[in-house]
Design an enzyme around this catalytic site. Sequence first.
Site, PDB file in Angstrom:
ATOM      1  CB  SER A  71      -0.923   0.008   1.215  1.00 10.43           C
ATOM      2  OG  SER A  71      -0.159   0.088   2.389  1.00 10.43           O
ATOM      3  CB  THR A 205      -1.433   5.229   4.107  1.00 11.93           C
ATOM      4  OG1 THR A 205      -0.407   6.168   3.878  1.00 11.93           O
ATOM      5  CG2 THR A 205      -2.143   5.664   5.354  1.00 11.93           C
ATOM      6  CB  THR A 223      -0.550   6.105   0.818  1.00 11.28           C
ATOM      7  OG1 THR A 223      -1.388   5.003   0.477  1.00 11.28           O
ATOM      8  CG2 THR A 223      -1.225   7.377   0.367  1.00 11.28           C
ATOM      9  NE  ARG A 233      -8.902   8.342  -2.913  1.00  9.16           N
ATOM     10  CZ  ARG A 233      -8.240   7.803  -1.896  1.00  9.16           C
ATOM     11  NH1 ARG A 233      -6.959   7.497  -2.027  1.00  9.16           N
ATOM     12  NH2 ARG A 233      -8.830   7.558  -0.750  1.00  9.16           N
ATOM     13  CB  VAL A 234      -5.731  13.810  -4.012  1.00 16.64           C
ATOM     14  CG1 VAL A 234      -4.825  14.109  -2.840  1.00 16.64           C
ATOM     15  CG2 VAL A 234      -5.035  14.158  -5.333  1.00 16.64           C
ATOM     16  N   GLY A 235      -6.163  11.176  -1.887  1.00 14.07           N
ATOM     17  CA  GLY A 235      -6.756  10.727  -0.624  1.00 14.07           C
ATOM     18  C   GLY A 235      -6.476  11.674   0.519  1.00 14.07           C
ATOM     19  CG  ASP A 236      -6.585   9.981   4.474  1.00 15.87           C
ATOM     20  OD1 ASP A 236      -6.160   9.249   3.558  1.00 15.87           O
ATOM     21  OD2 ASP A 236      -6.615   9.615   5.663  1.00 15.87           O
ATOM     22  CB  THR A 256      -3.895   4.448   8.307  1.00 15.44           C
ATOM     23  OG1 THR A 256      -3.883   3.518   7.231  1.00 15.44           O
ATOM     24  CG2 THR A 256      -4.181   3.691   9.591  1.00 15.44           C
ATOM     25  N   GLY A 257      -6.703   4.498   6.739  1.00 13.25           N
ATOM     26  CA  GLY A 257      -8.021   3.888   6.589  1.00 13.25           C
ATOM     27  C   GLY A 257      -8.752   4.464   5.395  1.00 13.25           C
ATOM     28  N   GLY A 259      -9.735   6.935   3.536  1.00 12.57           N
ATOM     29  CA  GLY A 259      -9.347   8.337   3.454  1.00 12.57           C
ATOM     30  C   GLY A 259     -10.400   9.260   2.888  1.00 12.57           C
TER      31      GLY A 259
END
Length: 343
Positions: A71, A205, A223, A233-236, A256-257, A259
């Site tokens: 990941s 992550t 991550t 897409r951009v995560g948290d 983490t999780g 996002g």
Amino acid sequence: MAAFMRKLVLILYLSVFFCAKTISTLPIVVNTWPFTNATEAGYNQFLNGGSAVDAVEKGCSRCEVLRCDGSVGEGSDPDENGEVTLDAMIMDGETMDVGSVGCLRNISSAISVARMIMERTDHTLLAGELATKFAVEMGFKESDLSSNKSDMMYKQWKENNCQPNFRVNVSPDPKKSCGPYNPNAVLSKIQNREDKQVSYLNHDTIGMVAVDKNGHVVSGTTTNGLNHKVPGRVGDSPVVGAGSYAQNGMGGAAATGDGDIMMRFLPSYTAVQLMGSGTSPSNAALFSIKPIIKYFPDFNGAVIAVNNKGEHGAACHGSGIGTFHYSVMDNPDKVNLFSVKCV
Ligand SMILES: *[C@@H]1O[C@H](CO)[C@@H](O)[C@H](O)[C@H]1NC(C)=O
Ligand SMILES: *[C@@H]1O[C@H](CO)[C@@H](O)[C@H](O)[C@H]1NC(C)=O
Ligand SMILES: *[C@@H]1O[C@H](CO)[C@@H](O)[C@H](O)[C@H]1NC(C)=O
């Protein structure tokens, strides 16, 4: 009776948190998951006279190189086009300076690009292809971030009619068909993410917090984001206060999780502010995820929190995680693993 039960449950909770509260010494490196090689790499920076910024960068870099859990780093979790893109951030709690990068293409060392953005620009966040261009100017090498593994994941996903995916309110029916998609004329509210098989395994992550012996706090994340994400897409992870947060005198936190959901609630920011007003790290982590549970009772996620004294704690939610493990190094001899049961 119900009130009594609630009280009892509360007392049990509190006693668990009291026991879980840990006293540590400085310097300290704490990170999400049992990525102990990353913890060691971070702590080694302190042993070699490095700063907390060095610790977080080198610790997270280690995970990029090892491709922790598939990941982190290149070679896994391709997007809908089969491309691997990376998100990362680093935050210096002394200067409140941040470098962060989202949807980074073709550069494998995302955390180092984030540090370069922090130290070589006045900006906070760069994204996409032009972030790649910046990195190349700064001396990073371009490469193909896909691998046999990511190519295989992509191929199987295509063969499985692009399931699962993250599209809603489009046609053809994204639960049955691949794209390209067009927007539906009628919008129906779809909130149930469970049927998309969002398991923590396809989108976690590394998040890390390092505190040096003088209480200088630095946090970071890196991550490759969510498997089969919509391109762009951009995560948290690179979002300040969501993926991580650090502030001297208070502490640092990382999440983490899931996002896409967690970033709406800035759990890392919340946890750090709570520690700043005296809440223990365990409770700060717990209270930072409480508002998320209210709206998204099925979300999977975890937060680690470390205060400026080196006390640490964590909290998690969701059956996809069950028990959350995190790594702590506060002495030269060994990394310790801690675990918390998810609420
Ligand atoms: C972590 O490092 C040790 C050596 O210190 C090595 O044996 C091990 O394979 C590494 N773990 C991973 C997941 O690469
Ligand atoms: C960038 O990555 C793509 C795959 O995502 C690859 O086809 C391309 O060759 C890479 N570019 C460079 C310059 O390495
Ligand atoms: C990737 O696959 C190619 C052929 O499909 C093979 O030659 C190569 O050894 C594989 N690489 C790795 C690292 O497994």
